[in-house]
Design an enzyme around this catalytic site. Structure first.
Site, PDB file in Angstrom:
ATOM      1  CE  LYS A   9      -8.535  21.657 -10.929  1.00 18.72           C
ATOM      2  NZ  LYS A   9      -9.743  22.757 -10.598  1.00 18.72           N
TER       3      LYS A   9
HETATM    4  C1  5RP Z   1      -8.064  25.433  -6.312  1.00 19.67           C
HETATM    5  C2  5RP Z   1      -8.958  24.409  -7.373  1.00 19.67           C
HETATM    6  C3  5RP Z   1      -9.322  25.244  -8.644  1.00 19.67           C
HETATM    7  O1  5RP Z   1     -10.526  24.655  -8.661  1.00 19.67           O
HETATM    8  C4  5RP Z   1      -8.390  25.068  -9.706  1.00 19.67           C
HETATM    9  O2  5RP Z   1      -7.367  25.653  -9.525  1.00 19.67           O
HETATM   10  C5  5RP Z   1      -9.199  25.600 -11.154  1.00 19.67           C
HETATM   11  O3  5RP Z   1      -8.981  26.953 -11.242  1.00 19.67           O
HETATM   12  P1  5RP Z   1      -8.008  27.403 -12.223  1.00 19.67           P
HETATM   13  O4  5RP Z   1      -8.129  27.091 -13.724  1.00 19.67           O
HETATM   14  O5  5RP Z   1      -8.221  29.134 -11.928  1.00 19.67           O
HETATM   15  O6  5RP Z   1      -6.362  27.055 -12.011  1.00 19.67           O
HETATM   16  O7  5RP Z   1      -8.919  23.218  -7.185  1.00 19.67           O
HETATM   17  O8  5RP Z   1      -7.508  24.786  -5.582  1.00 19.67           O
END
Ligand code: 5RP
Length: 300
Positions: free
Chosen positions: A203
């Site tokens: 991610k």
């Molecule tokens: C925190 C994360 C969150 O899950 C991620 O940032 C996803 O959330 P958003 O769409 O609010 O950024 O990994 O570190």
């Protein structure tokens, strides 16, 4: 008791019909074992090859984030519209009914707060507990270029090794400190290192320029985070561009649960990710569903 007198010779051998050896639908995952592929196929749609994950793990370093004050009330009703739920074990055990059928991507790194250096994480869940919680995947933050880069890559390696023993996938999340620029060069470096270290999916963030190169150079599926709350049409545009340029979906948090109509927003994001609906059309869908969204009624 088995009745051996009734055993008959089978007839349907289909001799001459070779058994198909189909490649697994997810990029970079063909050589994995059956269990891990099965878990990945619960997270990613085998029809579209993509996923809409709902991320609600923010409390692990920032406490009761806006929209996540009550996961039992604010998030449980949204879960049916997501493909998977990214969550901490504490929130899962306390606030999500075990009847939930969606795959869990369990936040497994932590140990710092937003008051201190963010990259100073450790592995915060034992593999045995991930198994007890029926996790489909475990998520670990990796801070390339961060103060504790080495330690965070070490956390990823430990989780990948533990998960591989039991067929649980690992999601690497590229954490970016304030001092680092989220451009394609940096994101390409971070995502590629995560994949090379064994993450089964990664991610990261979308970047306006060069995202297609980030996705192409990462040999496993790449998802984007939503980041801070944007106007709905802008968030849908970002999701559309990301998927169009090679992302395998989104892992979105604030742009869903901080929206005044989160159910409507999640369905609009689904239309973009799974049907490649144009953002303007998906926004129309959002507006039409907004009126039926129970949360929108409560919040207005
Ligand atoms: C925190 C994360 C969150 O899950 C991620 O940032 C996803 O959330 P958003 O769409 O609010 O950024 O990994 O570190």
């Amino acid at each position: 008791m088995p009745d051996i007198d009734d055993v008959q010779d089978g007839k349907q051998y289909h001799v001459g019909v070779p058994m198909e050896a189909k490649a697994f639908f997810l990029k970079g995952s063909n050589s994995l074992d059956w269990g891990i592929k099965n878990r990945l196929a619960r997270i990613f749609s085998p029809t579209t090859g993509r996923t809409v994950m709902l991320a609600v793990d923010h409390g692990y370093f920032q406490g009761p984030t806006t929209g996540l004050e009550r996961i039992d009330l604010n998030i449980v009703p949204l879960v049916p519209y997501a493909d998977a739920l990214m969550i901490t074990r504490g929130a899962l055990r306390t606030s999500i009914p075990p009847e939930m059928q969606k795959p869990v991507v369990l936040r497994c790194s932590g140990g710092q707060s937003m008051l201190k250096e963010l990259s100073n994480e450790l592995v915060a869940v034992d593999i045995q507990d991930a198994l007890r919680l029926n996790a489909a995947a475990m998520a670990v933050q990796v801070y390339i270029g961060g103060e504790h880069e080495h330690q965070s890559v070490g956390n990823l390696v430990k989780v990948v090794d533990a998960g591989n023993q039991y067929g649980i996938a690992t999601l690497a999340v590229t954490g970016v400190g304030k001092e680092l620029v989220r451009d394609s060069r940096y994101l390409g470096l971070a995502t590629r290192i995560c994949a090379e270290m064994g993450a089964h999916f990664v991610k990261t963030y979308y970047c306006e320029s060069g995202f297609s190169r980030v996705a192409a150079a990462c040999p496993v599926p790449v998802l984007i985070a939503g980041g801070k709350k944007l106007p709905e049409l802008d968030a849908l545009r970002m999701a559309y561009r990301a998927v169009d340029e090679g992302a395998a979906g989104v892992d979105m948090g604030r742009n869903v649960f901080q929206c005044e109509a989160p159910m409507a927003m999640l369905q609009a994001v689904r239309a973009v990710v799974h049907e490649k609906e144009k953002p303007e059309k998906a926004y129309e869908l959002f507006l039409s569903l907004k009126n039926q969204d129970a949360f929108a009624a409560q919040r207005s």
